[in-house]
Scaffold this motif. Sequence first.
Motif, mmCIF file in Angstrom:
data_model
loop_
_atom_site.group_PDB
_atom_site.id
_atom_site.type_symbol
_atom_site.label_atom_id
_atom_site.label_comp_id
_atom_site.label_asym_id
_atom_site.label_seq_id
_atom_site.Cartn_x
_atom_site.Cartn_y
_atom_site.Cartn_z
ATOM 1 N N PHE A 1 54.168 45.246 35.457
ATOM 2 C CA PHE A 1 55.183 46.188 35.086
ATOM 3 C C PHE A 1 56.377 44.718 35.308
ATOM 4 C CE2 PHE A 1 56.248 44.959 40.058
ATOM 5 C CZ PHE A 1 54.262 45.438 40.204
ATOM 6 N N PHE A 2 57.490 44.897 35.359
ATOM 7 C CA PHE A 2 58.252 43.930 35.008
ATOM 8 C C PHE A 2 59.384 44.215 36.195
ATOM 9 C CE2 PHE A 2 56.695 43.887 31.176
ATOM 10 C CZ PHE A 2 55.841 42.615 31.191
ATOM 11 N N SER A 3 59.905 43.259 36.610
ATOM 12 C CA SER A 3 60.830 43.363 37.323
ATOM 13 C C SER A 3 62.202 42.228 37.006
ATOM 14 C CB SER A 3 60.453 43.096 39.002
ATOM 15 O OG SER A 3 60.007 41.751 39.317
ATOM 16 N N GLY A 4 63.478 42.840 37.472
ATOM 17 C CA GLY A 4 64.211 41.779 37.740
ATOM 18 C C GLY A 4 64.520 40.511 39.036
ATOM 19 N N ALA A 5 65.612 40.006 38.401
ATOM 20 C CA ALA A 5 65.941 39.626 39.753
ATOM 21 C C ALA A 5 66.631 39.879 41.358
ATOM 22 C CB ALA A 5 67.380 38.306 39.462
ATOM 23 N N CYS A 6 67.469 40.841 40.967
ATOM 24 C CA CYS A 6 67.348 41.611 42.583
ATOM 25 C C CYS A 6 65.985 42.470 42.609
ATOM 26 C CB CYS A 6 68.521 42.351 41.790
ATOM 27 S SG CYS A 6 69.589 41.195 41.448
ATOM 28 N N LEU B 1 56.507 43.706 50.737
ATOM 29 C CA LEU B 1 56.568 43.659 49.802
ATOM 30 C C LEU B 1 58.002 42.457 50.025
ATOM 31 C CD1 LEU B 1 59.164 43.984 46.697
ATOM 32 C CD2 LEU B 1 60.359 45.676 48.825
ATOM 33 N N ALA B 2 58.242 42.114 50.908
ATOM 34 C CA ALA B 2 59.448 40.413 51.273
ATOM 35 C C ALA B 2 58.411 39.299 51.077
ATOM 36 C CB ALA B 2 59.278 40.657 52.928
ATOM 37 N N GLU B 3 57.401 39.784 51.733
ATOM 38 C CA GLU B 3 56.147 38.208 51.454
ATOM 39 C C GLU B 3 55.757 37.808 50.051
ATOM 40 O OE1 GLU B 3 52.836 38.915 53.580
ATOM 41 O OE2 GLU B 3 52.037 36.947 52.502
ATOM 42 N N PHE B 4 55.395 39.318 49.653
ATOM 43 C CA PHE B 4 55.476 39.023 47.830
ATOM 44 C C PHE B 4 56.161 38.645 47.324
ATOM 45 C CE2 PHE B 4 56.443 41.173 44.096
ATOM 46 C CZ PHE B 4 54.911 41.329 43.027
ATOM 47 N N ASN B 5 58.144 38.495 47.413
ATOM 48 C CA ASN B 5 59.017 38.251 47.049
ATOM 49 C C ASN B 5 59.126 36.664 47.332
ATOM 50 O OD1 ASN B 5 59.418 40.472 45.257
ATOM 51 N ND2 ASN B 5 60.800 41.242 47.202
ATOM 52 N N ALA B 6 58.303 36.493 48.776
ATOM 53 C CA ALA B 6 58.874 34.985 49.270
ATOM 54 C C ALA B 6 57.629 34.538 48.127
ATOM 55 C CB ALA B 6 59.086 35.019 50.270
ATOM 56 N N ARG B 7 56.573 34.965 48.552
ATOM 57 C CA ARG B 7 55.285 33.615 47.788
ATOM 58 C C ARG B 7 55.996 33.383 46.496
ATOM 59 N NH1 ARG B 7 49.236 35.574 49.938
ATOM 60 N NH2 ARG B 7 49.986 36.199 51.829
ATOM 61 N N LEU B 8 56.033 34.432 45.631
ATOM 62 C CA LEU B 8 56.644 34.843 44.190
ATOM 63 C C LEU B 8 57.579 33.427 43.844
ATOM 64 C CD1 LEU B 8 55.629 35.661 41.752
ATOM 65 C CD2 LEU B 8 56.930 37.383 41.890
ATOM 66 N N GLU B 9 59.055 33.342 44.249
ATOM 67 C CA GLU B 9 59.682 32.730 43.850
ATOM 68 C C GLU B 9 59.145 31.213 44.840
ATOM 69 O OE1 GLU B 9 63.625 34.329 45.823
ATOM 70 O OE2 GLU B 9 63.154 35.970 45.164
ATOM 71 N N ALA C 1 55.950 34.284 38.210
ATOM 72 C CA ALA C 1 57.158 34.408 38.692
ATOM 73 C C ALA C 1 58.277 33.930 36.928
ATOM 74 C CB ALA C 1 58.493 33.155 39.464
ATOM 75 N N LEU C 2 59.530 34.676 36.885
ATOM 76 C CA LEU C 2 60.148 34.638 35.114
ATOM 77 C C LEU C 2 61.897 33.270 35.731
ATOM 78 C CD1 LEU C 2 59.973 37.842 33.632
ATOM 79 C CD2 LEU C 2 59.090 35.453 33.257
ATOM 80 N N HIS C 3 61.670 32.576 35.084
ATOM 81 C CA HIS C 3 62.749 31.723 35.450
ATOM 82 C C HIS C 3 64.125 31.649 34.131
ATOM 83 C CE1 HIS C 3 59.812 30.297 38.348
ATOM 84 N NE2 HIS C 3 61.210 30.475 39.018
ATOM 85 N N ASP C 4 65.295 31.507 34.601
ATOM 86 C CA ASP C 4 65.832 32.028 32.916
ATOM 87 C C ASP C 4 66.345 29.445 32.828
ATOM 88 O OD1 ASP C 4 67.761 30.266 35.160
ATOM 89 O OD2 ASP C 4 69.310 31.490 35.255
ATOM 90 N N ASP C 5 67.185 29.936 32.097
ATOM 91 C CA ASP C 5 66.988 28.572 31.341
ATOM 92 C C ASP C 5 67.448 27.469 32.050
ATOM 93 O OD1 ASP C 5 66.746 30.149 29.009
ATOM 94 O OD2 ASP C 5 68.861 29.308 28.262
ATOM 95 N N LYS C 6 68.634 27.735 32.955
ATOM 96 C CA LYS C 6 69.165 27.214 34.230
ATOM 97 C C LYS C 6 68.269 26.953 35.846
ATOM 98 C CE LYS C 6 73.398 28.252 33.748
ATOM 99 N NZ LYS C 6 74.712 29.204 33.955
ATOM 100 N N GLN D 1 67.008 28.804 36.979
ATOM 101 C CA GLN D 1 67.091 30.470 38.097
ATOM 102 C C GLN D 1 65.765 31.619 38.293
ATOM 103 O OE1 GLN D 1 69.022 30.216 40.962
ATOM 104 N NE2 GLN D 1 69.446 27.703 39.852
ATOM 105 N N PHE D 2 65.500 32.238 39.116
ATOM 106 C CA PHE D 2 64.810 33.208 38.939
ATOM 107 C C PHE D 2 65.169 34.293 38.545
ATOM 108 C CE2 PHE D 2 62.923 36.962 41.688
ATOM 109 C CZ PHE D 2 61.368 36.803 41.254
ATOM 110 N N ALA D 3 65.055 34.963 37.776
ATOM 111 C CA ALA D 3 64.845 35.831 37.135
ATOM 112 C C ALA D 3 64.009 37.069 36.918
ATOM 113 C CB ALA D 3 65.233 35.431 35.381
ATOM 114 N N GLY D 4 63.122 37.321 37.683
ATOM 115 C CA GLY D 4 62.360 37.951 37.509
ATOM 116 C C GLY D 4 61.029 37.813 37.724
ATOM 117 N N ALA D 5 60.348 38.894 37.402
ATOM 118 C CA ALA D 5 58.251 38.850 37.657
ATOM 119 C C ALA D 5 57.935 39.822 36.499
ATOM 120 C CB ALA D 5 58.592 38.822 39.086
#
Lengths: 165, 539
Positions: free
Chosen positions: B173-178, B214-222, B250-255, B257-261
């Motif tokens: 699965f793919f998730s977005g920045a939010c 989930l919080a740990e997942f996001n924190a580690r990923l970012e 994690a996926l990042h945009d041109d700047k 910034q975290f853009a998803g995963a």
Amino acid sequence: MISSAAQKWCLRTGWLGLSLLATFGVEVRDALALQIHGGPEGLYVHQMAHVHYFFALVFFLWYIRRAAFTSRGWQFLQLFCLLMGLWNILAFVGHIAATHVEPTSLVQDSHYLTTRLLPPYSVNNLVFYLAKLDHLLCVPALFCLYMAIRIFYRAAMSEAEEKNP
Amino acid sequence: MNGLSMLPAIVVDVVGSSANIVFAFLATWYAFRLTRLKPDNFLWGYLFYVTLAISAFAVSRGIGHITREVLHSAGKGDAWAYIAPFSGGFNTLFMIAVAAVMLFYQKGVQSYEAIEEEAARLKQSELQLEATAKKLRELNLGLEDMVEKRAAELSESEKRFRHLFSASKDIVFFSGACHELVEMNPAGCEMLQHAPSDIPTMYLQDIFCDQTELAEFNARLEQRGYLRDYEAKFRKKDDSVISVLISATALHDDKGQFAGAESIAKDLTRLKSMMEQLVASEKMASVGQMAAGIAHEINTPLGIILGYAQLMMDDFSEESDTYQSLLVIERQTKASRKIVADLLKYSRQSGSVRQPIDLNEIVEDASAITGHNLALNHVQLHKSLTRDLPLVTGDPEKLRQVLVNLINNANYAMEEQGGGVLMLRTLAHADTNMVSVEVQDSGHGIPEPIKAQVFDPFFTTKPVGKGTGLGLSVTYGIVQEHGGTITIESPVREKLMMEGYPSGAGTLFRLSLPLATARPAQENDTVQGKDAGTPALAV
């Protein structure tokens, strides 16, 4: 090397000068308060027209040569300008000479066709006589014009036929 | 006759004038044809006007001269004197016209040259444009080819990755920045029981069971940019839970910034279950060994106690208090011996007889034994027995005990809700060479946390004194002894519903035994003690 502007100036000034000479050099008479337009005025205008025509031909000749057109047609056209220019000079001089021929110098025996120019043969009278033969210049001139145009036409015709056989 | 005759001049004048007119007209005619031949040529147009003016002049002058000569010849000099000014005037006029037309040549040529120059420039521009257009066309064609080739490569690559994404049996699965879900592969949707169209409306918190995880997942990923083998629990649509092992990037945009995963989650539920089963199996094996030892040691003193108690009972009258006390000792000793016997059965220390058995008969026996109790508890019994059921090899007594145990458990499960439906089903599985018996009730079901414990010895949910906690342990032991498996399904997928009978989550015990032909055993083969096959338990 004379510049193009200078050449134009010379041509215009020369034309004006000769026109003035034709006007005032032929005969000087008393100036009256009221000008009566008699015969001489027509002659003057005619002389000016000759000068005008002459310079137009010279200008045309100069322009053709300047453009470096070299075909036979252009050569005939140049010849036309040359001969017609000479005819203008002859006619111009002939008109002046005619005004100075004494009426007693020309006599008729019985008919107009028997008219003769009597001696003594002054330069003026001889010039007058030669000027009467001016067609010997202007007929070849017009023949050259005809030849030139005909050559142009034939060349254009050949070209058209080559394009659309 | 002296003097120069003017006759030649007169002749030349007349002939020359005529010739002038002829040549002038001829020139004009050719010039006119030239203009018709090339209407867009300035020079020919100009020459036409020159020749036209010259013709006019030649006509004016020629006619004037001829008229003069004719009139003079005719002795009409006076008439000529009258005409002469007009003739001279026209001559002058046309001569000026010729000169004017000739002078016009310069300006005309200049204009023509300017137009020609502009036309040439336009033509040059047109040529350049054409060349540029040609080059562009070539480039465009090349570009089209390049784009087509690149598109084909991209399409092939996309197809490969799409296939990998679609065909993967794990949850991708793919998730977005939010932390919103963007896309999930079909296997993931199926595993989590969500429709693909639901995915874009969901967030990670909708599938993560534990929000702390989930919080740990996001924190580690970012923080790290990736995550490897992170254990978590996902919630299905029906609120059941599966254990997963997540690897994510994690996926990042041109700047930056975290853009998803992009994440891959592997379902560990089955593995975990197997691990738990293995642990349970090991535990029960050790408990069984211990129980066997204890039972063996206790059985002898219990026999002596019972023997002495019965001997003493002969010495006292039945009405005496001593006799009554001895009766209690005898009863309790017998109860203890039963427990010991059960323990021995569980640990397969008791004797066993092997013979071909028709499980339909066993089911009929067990239902007959328990039928009365079931009726008392308002339990509707149904049987679905397969005809000509293949035989299995086993101890009929023990298998009967197994079924009685299972029916009693079902009865107990439905007792609290005031009854229910009980289904006994026998099935033959030709593909696996197994025969199964299913005991399904419409009771309250087995809660998830205790599902793994139901086969543990002495584990019971019944009140004290009502159960020993050995029923299912003994069942498990007997099934193992017969080389079979026993599985539990609770809640049941296909529930039993009957009007007038309460219905709960339900429990289904599925007992599977190998066919007699699949595992040949000699008639009356007696197995004493250890495993006769590989034990298996699936809960």
